[in-house]
Design an enzyme around this catalytic site. Structure first.
Site, PDB file in Angstrom:
ATOM      1  N   THR A  13      30.978 -21.627 -62.029  1.00 16.01           N
ATOM      2  CA  THR A  13      31.760 -22.826 -62.316  1.00 16.01           C
ATOM      3  C   THR A  13      33.181 -22.461 -62.759  1.00 16.01           C
ATOM      4  OG1 THR A  13      29.733 -23.873 -63.063  1.00 16.01           O
ATOM      5  CG2 THR A  13      31.777 -24.936 -63.733  1.00 16.01           C
ATOM      6  N   VAL A  14      33.283 -21.611 -63.775  1.00 11.98           N
ATOM      7  CA  VAL A  14      34.603 -21.334 -64.352  1.00 11.98           C
ATOM      8  C   VAL A  14      35.415 -20.407 -63.441  1.00 11.98           C
ATOM      9  CG1 VAL A  14      35.840 -20.523 -66.384  1.00 11.98           C
ATOM     10  CG2 VAL A  14      33.626 -21.625 -66.666  1.00 11.98           C
ATOM     11  N   VAL A 132      36.168 -21.921 -77.024  1.00 15.38           N
ATOM     12  CA  VAL A 132      35.882 -23.074 -77.905  1.00 15.38           C
ATOM     13  C   VAL A 132      36.640 -24.283 -77.375  1.00 15.38           C
ATOM     14  CG1 VAL A 132      36.019 -24.013 -80.245  1.00 15.38           C
ATOM     15  CG2 VAL A 132      35.704 -21.554 -79.918  1.00 15.38           C
ATOM     16  N   ILE A 136      40.910 -27.744 -74.857  1.00 15.01           N
ATOM     17  CA  ILE A 136      41.580 -28.071 -76.126  1.00 15.01           C
ATOM     18  C   ILE A 136      42.221 -26.794 -76.693  1.00 15.01           C
ATOM     19  CG2 ILE A 136      41.251 -28.943 -78.472  1.00 15.01           C
ATOM     20  CD1 ILE A 136      38.710 -30.355 -77.506  1.00 15.01           C
ATOM     21  N   GLY A 187      24.474 -31.484 -63.874  1.00  9.18           N
ATOM     22  CA  GLY A 187      25.075 -30.171 -64.130  1.00  9.18           C
ATOM     23  C   GLY A 187      25.665 -30.056 -65.530  1.00  9.18           C
ATOM     24  N   ASP A 201      24.889 -22.913 -79.168  1.00  6.58           N
ATOM     25  CA  ASP A 201      26.225 -22.866 -78.560  1.00  6.58           C
ATOM     26  C   ASP A 201      27.283 -23.278 -79.601  1.00  6.58           C
ATOM     27  OD1 ASP A 201      27.979 -23.022 -75.981  1.00  6.58           O
ATOM     28  OD2 ASP A 201      28.272 -24.970 -76.938  1.00  6.58           O
ATOM     29  N   LYS A 205      30.570 -21.149 -81.439  1.00  6.32           N
ATOM     30  CA  LYS A 205      31.950 -21.653 -81.510  1.00  6.32           C
ATOM     31  C   LYS A 205      32.414 -21.786 -82.961  1.00  6.32           C
ATOM     32  CE  LYS A 205      31.376 -24.084 -77.144  1.00  6.32           C
ATOM     33  NZ  LYS A 205      30.963 -25.350 -76.528  1.00  6.32           N
ATOM     34  N   GLY A 302      33.681 -27.629 -67.971  1.00  8.21           N
ATOM     35  CA  GLY A 302      33.998 -28.012 -66.596  1.00  8.21           C
ATOM     36  C   GLY A 302      34.929 -27.008 -65.939  1.00  8.21           C
TER      37      GLY A 302
HETATM   38  N1  LIG Z   1      30.813 -23.953 -67.479  1.00  5.45           N
HETATM   39  C1  LIG Z   1      31.660 -24.355 -68.393  1.00  5.45           C
HETATM   40  O1  LIG Z   1      32.099 -25.524 -68.379  1.00  5.45           O
HETATM   41  C2  LIG Z   1      32.139 -23.420 -69.454  1.00  5.45           C
HETATM   42  C3  LIG Z   1      33.039 -23.882 -70.447  1.00  5.45           C
HETATM   43  C4  LIG Z   1      33.506 -22.998 -71.412  1.00  5.45           C
HETATM   44  C5  LIG Z   1      33.084 -21.678 -71.400  1.00  5.45           C
HETATM   45  N2  LIG Z   1      32.192 -21.262 -70.435  1.00  5.45           N
HETATM   46  C6  LIG Z   1      31.789 -19.856 -70.435  1.00  5.45           C
HETATM   47  O2  LIG Z   1      32.258 -19.261 -69.231  1.00  5.45           O
HETATM   48  C7  LIG Z   1      31.367 -18.237 -68.803  1.00  5.45           C
HETATM   49  C8  LIG Z   1      30.925 -18.533 -67.360  1.00  5.45           C
HETATM   50  O3  LIG Z   1      30.291 -19.783 -67.295  1.00  5.45           O
HETATM   51  P1  LIG Z   1      29.937 -20.479 -65.890  1.00  5.45           P
HETATM   52  O4  LIG Z   1      29.462 -21.852 -66.235  1.00  5.45           O
HETATM   53  O5  LIG Z   1      31.045 -20.318 -64.929  1.00  5.45           O
HETATM   54  O6  LIG Z   1      28.703 -19.601 -65.437  1.00  5.45           O
HETATM   55  P2  LIG Z   1      27.997 -19.569 -64.000  1.00  5.45           P
HETATM   56  O7  LIG Z   1      28.359 -20.783 -63.228  1.00  5.45           O
HETATM   57  O8  LIG Z   1      26.577 -19.267 -64.227  1.00  5.45           O
HETATM   58  O9  LIG Z   1      28.688 -18.325 -63.271  1.00  5.45           O
HETATM   59  C9  LIG Z   1      28.461 -16.993 -63.649  1.00  5.45           C
HETATM   60  C10 LIG Z   1      29.087 -16.093 -62.595  1.00  5.45           C
HETATM   61  O10 LIG Z   1      28.997 -14.745 -63.010  1.00  5.45           O
HETATM   62  C11 LIG Z   1      28.314 -13.956 -62.063  1.00  5.45           C
HETATM   63  N3  LIG Z   1      27.469 -13.024 -62.806  1.00  5.45           N
HETATM   64  C12 LIG Z   1      26.604 -13.311 -63.816  1.00  5.45           C
HETATM   65  N4  LIG Z   1      26.033 -12.187 -64.292  1.00  5.45           N
HETATM   66  C13 LIG Z   1      26.531 -11.178 -63.557  1.00  5.45           C
HETATM   67  C14 LIG Z   1      26.332  -9.773 -63.559  1.00  5.45           C
HETATM   68  N5  LIG Z   1      25.496  -9.173 -64.410  1.00  5.45           N
HETATM   69  N6  LIG Z   1      27.025  -9.019 -62.658  1.00  5.45           N
HETATM   70  C15 LIG Z   1      27.873  -9.604 -61.799  1.00  5.45           C
HETATM   71  N7  LIG Z   1      28.127 -10.936 -61.738  1.00  5.45           N
HETATM   72  C16 LIG Z   1      27.455 -11.706 -62.616  1.00  5.45           C
HETATM   73  C17 LIG Z   1      27.494 -14.922 -61.222  1.00  5.45           C
HETATM   74  O11 LIG Z   1      27.340 -14.369 -59.932  1.00  5.45           O
HETATM   75  P3  LIG Z   1      26.624 -15.179 -58.710  1.00  5.45           P
HETATM   76  O12 LIG Z   1      27.578 -16.299 -58.384  1.00  5.45           O
HETATM   77  O13 LIG Z   1      26.506 -14.206 -57.626  1.00  5.45           O
HETATM   78  O14 LIG Z   1      25.326 -15.674 -59.278  1.00  5.45           O
HETATM   79  C18 LIG Z   1      28.400 -16.161 -61.236  1.00  5.45           C
HETATM   80  O15 LIG Z   1      29.364 -16.082 -60.205  1.00  5.45           O
HETATM   81  C19 LIG Z   1      30.226 -18.233 -69.826  1.00  5.45           C
HETATM   82  O16 LIG Z   1      30.510 -17.277 -70.808  1.00  5.45           O
HETATM   83  C20 LIG Z   1      30.299 -19.631 -70.438  1.00  5.45           C
HETATM   84  O17 LIG Z   1      29.781 -19.689 -71.746  1.00  5.45           O
HETATM   85  C21 LIG Z   1      31.722 -22.090 -69.482  1.00  5.45           C
END
Ligand SMILES: NC(=O)c1ccc[n+]([C@@H]2O[C@H](COP(=O)([O-])OP(=O)(O)OC[C@H]3O[C@@H](n4cnc5c(N)ncnc54)[C@H](OP(=O)(O)O)[C@@H]3O)[C@@H](O)[C@H]2O)c1
Length: 431
Positions: A13-14, A132, A136, A187, A201, A205, A302
């Site tokens: 996602t990010v 966090v 924001i 999602g 979570d 933060k 998001g």
């Molecule tokens: N989603 C949000 O809105 C949001 C907001 C604030 C902070 N965050 C933080 O941002 C980070 C990412 O979140 P996300 O929602 O984007 O997660 P996500 O959608 O699950 O994406 C994770 C990505 O990392 C890759 N990945 C995971 N483990 C791996 C490994 N061991 N080796 C290589 N690649 C790996 C995955 O590969 P594949 O695509 O091949 O599976 C995927 O592309 C997290 O720390 C989360 O807490 C997220």
């Protein structure tokens, strides 16, 4: 034109938002920085997965070594999540003097101070604005705009998933289970929602915010924490009739020179600024001696809101690569463990129509015996024969409330007082 070479770890996602954001603002970034931005490597787990963005040929890899050997990287954006192996990857880049930007609250909550020292020792920066409240800019504000102020309290709605669930349960009078399923389908919640709904979570933060506000913090596991899984839609309807909403509030407050932290469902008066922060929005309120109260509201998750914080961090590093941030002077703060401070409480119980008057009389007797004052009461009908009674009890300790609940169950068999939700502003006394 010179090149800025970056690597992105993770394209979920990010990560996808980061690539989209760079593409959308490529020209603006290049004109301001005077260099072309090039994404040299993107690390993923599964190279076969269909991706939502175009990448330059050969940049996608599943091997961290491909990123390690990439020459002259300027910055790495870590958006793969998890603590391991992420911790060792981030350490490796920082020890080579490569800047790291991360959205990873779990990593920063556990290893932030150590990684920040490593970055400083190697002339690199570690920035984590997205960890966090996503869009924001609260971390930047705390680091750069609140260095003289004495902060006495920081509190907020730090988790969008739980806020969405509580908002929708109230608005549509639906159960926790049905809205959780919907949030998963949209999602907003993960298949295993425990990190969000149990408050883990928010604890990560709050740890990050505490360090910036007070120079110290309990670790996430040491924060007193309660999630939203026991909140019912009846409770939400009852408190709404009393003029409140229930929100999952994370708070860190200096109490007599000590730091008290808490994450729990809390009653907020409808006129409170955080009460209208609904659905997936996040909010952070800072109370400082010179500035007074500052409240920030925005998208706490998001693709693009999170990418926004990351790209602002990237810009800041590229503009000011030599900047080092040192925490402003903080007195060593002692952590206060909640031993049952007095607060106001919301309680409720269900009765049949025919028994209700007698049950209320029993409760009144017990309240009088314990010299507990009732501030407000209300009722809602659950069905033709069942009534839910809600009441707010003025200042009392959790121990007294537990005793009251036990006594009530003994005298009114088959009835139970449910819930004991704190009332905001009574929750932590700052005398
Ligand atoms: N989603 C949000 O809105 C949001 C907001 C604030 C902070 N965050 C933080 O941002 C980070 C990412 O979140 P996300 O929602 O984007 O997660 P996500 O959608 O699950 O994406 C994770 C990505 O990392 C890759 N990945 C995971 N483990 C791996 C490994 N061991 N080796 C290589 N690649 C790996 C995955 O590969 P594949 O695509 O091949 O599976 C995927 O592309 C997290 O720390 C989360 O807490 C997220």
């Amino acid at each position: 034109m010179g090149k800025i070479k970056i690597a992105v770890l993770g394209l979920g996602t990010v990560g996808t938002g980061v690539v989209k954001g760079i593409n959308r603002h490529k020209q603006k970034l290049e004109v301001s920085l005077g260099k072309e931005i090039e994404i040299r490597k993107v690390l993923v787990r599964n190279a076969q997965k269909k991706r939502d963005v175009d990448l330059s040929p050969g940049s996608l890899t599943t091997f961290i070594d491909d990123v390690y050997i990439e020459p002259d990287l300027d910055a790495v954006i870590e958006v793969m999540g998890g603590v391991h192996p992420t911790y060792s990857y981030v350490k490796e880049f920082l020890s080579k003097g490569i800047h790291v930007i991360t959205a990873n609250k779990a990593l920063i909550a556990l290893y932030g101070p150590e990684l920040t020292r490593l970055a400083r020792d190697n002339g690199a920066q570690l920035l984590y604005e997205a960890s966090v409240g996503a869009a924001i800019p609260v971390i930047h504000t705390l680091k750069h705009c609140m260095r003289v102020n004495e902060i006495s309290k920081i509190s907020g709605i730090l988790n969008g998933t739980t806020n969405y669930i509580l908002t929708q349960m109230l608005e549509r009078n639906c159960s926790y289970e049905s809205i959780l399923k919907e949030a998963q389908a949209l999602g907003y919640a993960e298949a295993d929602p425990s990190s969000d709904v149990e408050g883990f979570d928010a604890a990560n933060k709050l740890t990050i915010l505490c360090r910036l506000c007070f120079g110290d913090s309990p670790l996430p596991g040491e924060i007193k924490r309660e999630g939203i899984t026991n909140i019912t839609n009846e409770e939400l309807q009852l408190v709404n009739k009393l003029g409140y909403k229930i929100k999952l509030i994370a708070t860190a407050e200096q109490v007599n020179g000590k730091l008290l932290t808490d994450i729990s469902p809390t009653l907020l008066p409808l006129e409170h600024p955080l009460s209208s922060v609904d659905d997936v929005l996040n909010a952070v309120s800072i109370t400082a001696d010179l500035a007074g109260e500052l409240t920030f509201i925005g998208k706490g998750a998001g693709e693009l809101p999170t990418a926004s914080a990351i790209l602002e961090d990237l810009y800041s590093i590229l503009q000011f690569p030599m900047e080092t941030w040192n925490p402003s002077y903080h007195r060593k703060i002692e952590l206060l463990h909640d031993v049952g401070l007095e607060t106001a409480w919301f309680l409720h119980f269900n009765s049949t129509l025919s028994d209700n008057a007698q049950d209320l009389a029993q409760l009144t007797y017990l309240l009088n015996r314990q010299q507990l004052l009732v501030n407000q009461t209300t009722q809602v009908s659950i069905d033709t024969d069942l009534i839910s009674n809600g009441l707010i009890i003025e200042s009392s300790t959790p121990q007294t409330i537990e005793l009251l609940k036990r006594q009530f169950s003994r005298v009114v068999t088959a009835r139970k007082i449910e819930g004991n939700v704190k009332v905001h502003e009574h929750a932590i006394f700052s005398s």
